[in-house]
Design a protein around this motif. Structure first.
Motif, mmCIF file in Angstrom:
data_model
loop_
_atom_site.group_PDB
_atom_site.id
_atom_site.type_symbol
_atom_site.label_atom_id
_atom_site.label_comp_id
_atom_site.label_asym_id
_atom_site.label_seq_id
_atom_site.Cartn_x
_atom_site.Cartn_y
_atom_site.Cartn_z
ATOM 1 N N ASP A 716 0.833 -1.205 0.000
ATOM 2 C CA ASP A 716 0.000 0.000 0.000
ATOM 3 C C ASP A 716 0.866 1.253 0.000
ATOM 4 N N VAL A 717 1.903 1.235 0.844
ATOM 5 C CA VAL A 717 2.831 2.382 0.905
ATOM 6 C C VAL A 717 3.574 2.534 -0.417
ATOM 7 N N LEU A 718 3.992 1.400 -0.999
ATOM 8 C CA LEU A 718 4.708 1.433 -2.268
ATOM 9 C C LEU A 718 3.852 2.075 -3.355
ATOM 10 N N ARG A 719 2.587 1.670 -3.438
ATOM 11 C CA ARG A 719 1.689 2.238 -4.438
ATOM 12 C C ARG A 719 1.463 3.725 -4.186
ATOM 13 N N LEU A 720 1.335 4.095 -2.908
ATOM 14 C CA LEU A 720 1.093 5.491 -2.556
ATOM 15 C C LEU A 720 2.219 6.392 -3.049
ATOM 16 N N VAL A 721 3.459 5.969 -2.810
ATOM 17 C CA VAL A 721 4.606 6.796 -3.192
ATOM 18 C C VAL A 721 4.828 6.753 -4.696
ATOM 19 N N LEU A 722 4.695 5.545 -5.296
ATOM 20 C CA LEU A 722 4.869 5.437 -6.744
ATOM 21 C C LEU A 722 3.849 6.284 -7.488
ATOM 22 N N ALA A 723 2.650 6.347 -6.978
ATOM 23 C CA ALA A 723 1.590 7.108 -7.643
ATOM 24 C C ALA A 723 1.981 8.568 -7.790
ATOM 25 N N GLU A 724 2.667 9.091 -6.783
ATOM 26 C CA GLU A 724 3.080 10.497 -6.855
ATOM 27 C C GLU A 724 4.067 10.714 -7.997
ATOM 28 N N GLY A 725 5.102 9.855 -8.069
ATOM 29 C CA GLY A 725 6.088 9.993 -9.136
ATOM 30 C C GLY A 725 5.496 9.742 -10.509
ATOM 31 N N LEU A 726 4.621 8.725 -10.611
ATOM 32 C CA LEU A 726 4.031 8.405 -11.905
ATOM 33 C C LEU A 726 3.062 9.484 -12.370
ATOM 34 N N THR A 727 2.373 10.117 -11.444
ATOM 35 C CA THR A 727 1.472 11.200 -11.828
ATOM 36 C C THR A 727 2.248 12.343 -12.475
ATOM 37 N N LEU A 728 3.366 12.715 -11.849
ATOM 38 C CA LEU A 728 4.210 13.763 -12.429
ATOM 39 C C LEU A 728 4.718 13.347 -13.801
ATOM 40 N N THR A 729 5.130 12.090 -13.928
ATOM 41 C CA THR A 729 5.679 11.602 -15.191
ATOM 42 C C THR A 729 4.633 11.597 -16.292
ATOM 43 N N VAL A 730 3.450 11.094 -15.980
ATOM 44 C CA VAL A 730 2.403 11.005 -17.001
ATOM 45 C C VAL A 730 2.003 12.393 -17.491
ATOM 46 N N VAL A 731 1.860 13.333 -16.571
ATOM 47 C CA VAL A 731 1.526 14.702 -16.982
ATOM 48 C C VAL A 731 2.640 15.273 -17.861
ATOM 49 N N GLY A 732 3.901 15.056 -17.442
ATOM 50 C CA GLY A 732 5.037 15.539 -18.229
ATOM 51 C C GLY A 732 5.096 14.891 -19.598
ATOM 52 N N LEU A 733 4.832 13.582 -19.664
ATOM 53 C CA LEU A 733 4.854 12.896 -20.952
ATOM 54 C C LEU A 733 3.761 13.415 -21.878
ATOM 55 N N GLY A 734 2.579 13.657 -21.326
ATOM 56 C CA GLY A 734 1.490 14.190 -22.150
ATOM 57 C C GLY A 734 1.835 15.544 -22.751
ATOM 58 N N LEU A 735 2.361 16.424 -21.903
ATOM 59 C CA LEU A 735 2.768 17.740 -22.401
ATOM 60 C C LEU A 735 3.948 17.621 -23.361
ATOM 61 N N GLY A 736 4.854 16.677 -23.059
ATOM 62 C CA GLY A 736 6.019 16.472 -23.916
ATOM 63 C C GLY A 736 5.649 15.994 -25.305
ATOM 64 N N LEU A 737 4.679 15.082 -25.394
ATOM 65 C CA LEU A 737 4.234 14.601 -26.707
ATOM 66 C C LEU A 737 3.639 15.746 -27.526
ATOM 67 N N ALA A 738 2.840 16.593 -26.862
ATOM 68 C CA ALA A 738 2.272 17.741 -27.572
ATOM 69 C C ALA A 738 3.375 18.694 -28.041
ATOM 70 N N GLY A 739 4.362 18.922 -27.174
ATOM 71 C CA GLY A 739 5.475 19.792 -27.548
ATOM 72 C C GLY A 739 6.307 19.206 -28.666
ATOM 73 N N ALA A 740 6.579 17.882 -28.596
ATOM 74 C CA ALA A 740 7.374 17.227 -29.632
ATOM 75 C C ALA A 740 6.652 17.254 -30.968
ATOM 76 N N PHE A 741 5.324 17.078 -30.939
ATOM 77 C CA PHE A 741 4.530 17.097 -32.168
ATOM 78 C C PHE A 741 4.714 18.428 -32.899
ATOM 79 N N ALA A 742 4.835 19.522 -32.146
ATOM 80 C CA ALA A 742 5.006 20.839 -32.761
ATOM 81 C C ALA A 742 6.473 21.126 -33.083
ATOM 82 N N ALA A 743 7.378 20.754 -32.163
ATOM 83 C CA ALA A 743 8.781 21.165 -32.302
ATOM 84 C C ALA A 743 9.543 20.377 -33.359
ATOM 85 N N THR A 744 9.244 19.090 -33.515
ATOM 86 C CA THR A 744 10.044 18.265 -34.428
ATOM 87 C C THR A 744 9.815 18.603 -35.891
ATOM 88 N N ARG A 745 8.845 19.458 -36.187
ATOM 89 C CA ARG A 745 8.625 19.850 -37.580
ATOM 90 C C ARG A 745 9.802 20.654 -38.131
#
Length: 796
Positions: A716-745
């Motif tokens: 339970d503790v492992l999931r609690l802490v991992l969720a925090e890191g993964l939430t940051l990562t998923v949000v960053g990846l989503g924004l990163g994909l949008a940025g890459a879609f525009a920048a790599t042109r």
């Protein structure tokens, strides 16, 4: 001032008390600042530094054009531009070449340029010694005069000041040295530095040269004339000429600032690298800002005590910013050292087509840039913690005991910084991934020949010593016979143009009796063993042999692309082709495989080959297939050449593998740079995630202890802490994909058979970054599961 010095001294003591924190912050900043400074040193040398001529912004290049690109200017059109314009102080023309300098221990081929007498006034440059050319120098072909570059003067003649007025031997002719140019003078600015200038002598019937657009032309605009006015002036002159010679003159011109013309092709790619390295610096700054926020939380009691003793808000802000600037300047100093090394690395691996790259070095403008970005970083990562630290409740902070503070700033800002790091890292990773895929696809393209164990060398015969076709052909035939007799040689041949060399010759060709119009076809003059030596396959018919002499019927071999165009659905062999300036008619006797002459990424064009004996040239690219390492043959080939003519040098000895590799060098360079920046960003983002999750675990020790005391399991503790890191990562990846879609042109022109929004690349690197982020979160999460509830509660 005294108070500021005290703040700095105190800041240094604070940093020394936390060596681990200081080391991580300094190294992170040094990497970011060093990379940016190294790239800026290249940008300054190539794009920003003014050309080394007075009022260089008034110097322009003038081209005739049929479309978007320039095609050069014909000699009579140049004379008309020079005589009829009203917008230029001077207009000058030049044409590149090379000459053999003899009279020393070894013959030396010198890059030269034939220039009109107006060139030096256009550039605003005077000689170090002697004079420049006069109009009389370009009126008489027998009046052989030359101007030497400073480097050639020093290297070959020991800086002899009495050389002006003396004769030197060039291409077996005597030339009078009339001037020596200053040390820094360079024109034209190109990959191979020009070190010798001769007068441009325009003779013959000018009407026959209207369609020969081979001169490069530059002009100096008058002080009160704009670029638009100068262009309108040349357009008017060109349109008048086109009315008289509509089939020979396009009637359109381009007028471009000389500096823009010089750096136009590489400018967007260098700016791309500057943008990429700026993202790395932002990630590094975000990482240090995150560290500073964590450190500010630990120093709340110290700051509260200082406030209780009378320190005002501004006084505390100044102290904390002094520490930030001290840290950034230390990191910047180390970054400067890295930049000096990095600039040398960029010069060594940079592609040859980047003008003025070799002049990049650490200088005053680069130092000012490094200082400014160091101070800017110090402000960025120091401002937030410095502003927030005095804002907490003084009474609550002082009331807490020796345990951990519960008034630590919320982690929202640190989390936002980590999300930004992941976003920027993914943009860089996707860009690097696209270039990596491009190189893999290019390397998989068959060039149409076998480059393994093939040595190439260039031989150019001076017309004064070899004035006719017969002497030139006899020289090359004897040279090839001698080379073939060497024990380590498997076969040898020669050609007028090599694949991947960047040189080409195009003729209009048409099939005799065909209603179809002429098509442009690349032309190569080759020896009988060239195709076999290069491994170019014969598809149909025959190759050249001893029967194809100068007196025999004219024959050609065509590639498959040309065969399909001249005989669609029919047999190409036996077709008679009219081609060349004199509309020579040749019979097709063979069809060979397509060769990627212009580059691995370029479309194959129609090509035809003629026997060297029937179409001799004063220059030959010798190709030698060796039994082992081809470079071992270099000395032997030079000896065989000296045995025929002791004054004839061999130039540009290299291997065919090296030429193929050089053809993709620009893409490889940008891939290496972007890949390096992306890797650095990847590491910094991973460290940022690890730092945020670790800090969160440390701050939530009491909470975790309570949860475990109430029955929470380790998973339970492992999931609690991992969720925090993964939430940051998923949000960053989503924004990163949008940025890459525009920048790599912006990479579109560097890609080959890869879409700028290639989903495979985006998915692979998103998974890679997500996996590493998961690992970065896992280790502190695993540590959280080891918390003893009793110890945690007692500690808090």
């Amino acid at each position: 001032m005294e108070t500021l010095l005290k703040d700095i001294r105190y800041g240094v003591r604070i940093l020394l008390k936390r060596p681990a924190f200081t080391a991580v912050a300094v190294i992170t900043l040094a990497l970011g600042i060093g990379a940016n400074t190294a790239i800026f040193s290249v940008l300054y040398a190539v794009l920003l530094r003014p050309l080394p001529y007075p009022d260089a912004d008034r110097i322009v290049r003038i081209d005739e054009t049929e479309g978007t690109g320039g095609m050069g200017v014909s000699p009579p059109n140049f004379l008309d531009f020079r005589q009829q314009n009203g917008s230029f102080e001077n207009i000058a023309a030049y044409s590149g070449g090379s000459l053999i300098l003899t009279g020393g221990s070894e013959p030396l081929r010198i890059q030269s340029a034939e220039v009109s007498h107006d060139l030096f006034p256009v550039l605003g440059v005077s000689p170090l010694l002697g004079r420049t050319f006069s109009p009389d120098d370009e009126r008489d072909e027998q009046n052989h005069v030359a101007i030497l570059g400073f480097g050639l003067w020093q290297r070959r003649f020991g800086g002899d000041r009495q050389l002006v007025g003396k004769q030197i031997t060039l291409d077996s002719k005597s030339y009078l040295v009339v001037g020596i140019m200053p040390p820094q003078f360079e024109f034209p600015i190109q990959t191979e530095r020009v070190e010798l200038w001769l007068p441009l002598v325009l003779t013959g019937n000018m009407s026959e040269l209207r369609g020969a657009h081979y001169l490069d032309v530059v002009g100096r605009m008058k002080a009160n004339v704009s670029l638009t006015q100068a262009h309108a002036d040349t357009e008017l002159i060109a349109s008048r000429i086109a009315q008289q010679f509509p089939k020979l003159v396009p009637g359109k011109t381009m007028v471009v600032p000389l500096k823009k013309d010089l750096v136009g092709e590489v400018r967007p790619y260098l700016l791309m690298l500057a943008g990429a390295v700026a993202l790395v610096l932002l990630i590094a700054t975000a990482n240090v800002a995150s560290l500073m926020l964590a450190r500010a939380a630990e120093r709340q009691k110290e700051i509260a005590l200082r406030r209780a003793l009378g320190a005002g808000r501004f006084r505390l802000l100044r102290q904390l910013l002094a520490e930030s600037f001290t840290l950034s300047l230390i990191g910047g100093s180390l970054g400067v050292l890295l930049a000096v090394w990095g600039t040398e690395l960029l010069i060594s691996i940079g592609p040859a087509d980047v003008p003025r790259l070799q002049t990049a070095h650490f200088n005053i403008p680069v130092f000012i840039f490094a200082l400014l970005i160091s101070l800017l970083c110090g402000l960025l990562f120091g401002l937030a913690p410095a502003w927030r630290s005095p804002a907490f409740d003084l009474y609550s902070t002082l009331k807490e005991g020796e345990g951990r503070t519960t008034t630590a700033p919320r982690q929202s800002l640190r989390k936002a910084l980590v999300i930004a790091e992941v976003t920027l890292a993914l943009v860089l990773l996707c860009g690097a991934g696209l270039l990596i895929r491009t190189l893999l696809k290019l390397n998989a393209v068959p060039p149409g020949f076998d480059p393994e164990k093939v040595l190439v060398a260039e031989v150019v015969l001076p017309k004064t010593k070899y004035p006719n076709d017969a002497r030139q052909t006899a020289f090359f035939q004897e040279l090839l016979v001698r080379i073939k007799s060497l024990p380590e040689v498997e076969s040898a041949g020669g050609t007028s143009n090599l694949p991947m060399s960047g040189t080409n010759m195009v003729f209009l060709a048409s099939v005799e009796g065909s209603p179809n119009g002429p098509l442009p076809a690349s032309f190569r003059s080759i020896s009988s063993d060239y195709l076999r030596t290069m491994g170019i396959p014969l598809i149909k018919g025959r190759s050249f042999d001893d029967r194809d002499t100068a007196s025999a019927p004219s024959v050609v071999v065509v590639n498959e692309s040309m065969a399909r165009q001249i005989a669609p659905g029919e047999e190409a062999i036996g077709k008679r082709i009219k081609h060349g300036f004199k509309n020579q008619i040749s019979e097709v006797v063979g069809v060979v495989g397509d060769v990627k002459y212009a580059g691995l990424d370029k479309e194959t064009k129609p090509e035809m080959y003629a026997p060297l004996a029937q179409r001799p040239w004063p220059f030959l690219r010798v190709v030698v297939r060796a039994k082992s390492d081809p470079m071992n043959l270099a000395a032997a080939i030079r000896n065989e050449l000296r045995a025929i003519d002791k004054d004839q040098p061999v130039d540009k000895i290299t291997t065919m593998n090296a030429m193929v590799s050089a053809s993709v060098a620009p893409r490889r360079f940008y891939m290496q740079m972007l890949g390096g920046f992306a890797s650095l960003a990847f590491i910094l983002a991973s460290i940022g995630i690890y730092g945020v999750v670790s800090y969160s675990v440390a701050q939530r020790t009491r909470e975790i202890g309570i949860r475990m005391a109430l029955g929470a399991r380790q998973n339970d503790v492992l999931r609690l802490v991992l969720a925090e890191g993964l939430t940051l990562t998923v949000v960053g990846l989503g924004l990163g994909l949008a940025g890459a879609f525009a920048a790599t042109r912006v990479l579109r022109n560097l890609l080959f058979e890869v879409n700028p929004t290639d989903p495979v690349t985006f998915i692979v690197f998103s998974l890679l970054l997500g996996t590493v982020a998961l690992l970065a979160s896992y280790f502190p999460a695993r540590r959280a599961t080891k918390v003893d509830p009793l110890v945690a509660l007692r500690y808090e």
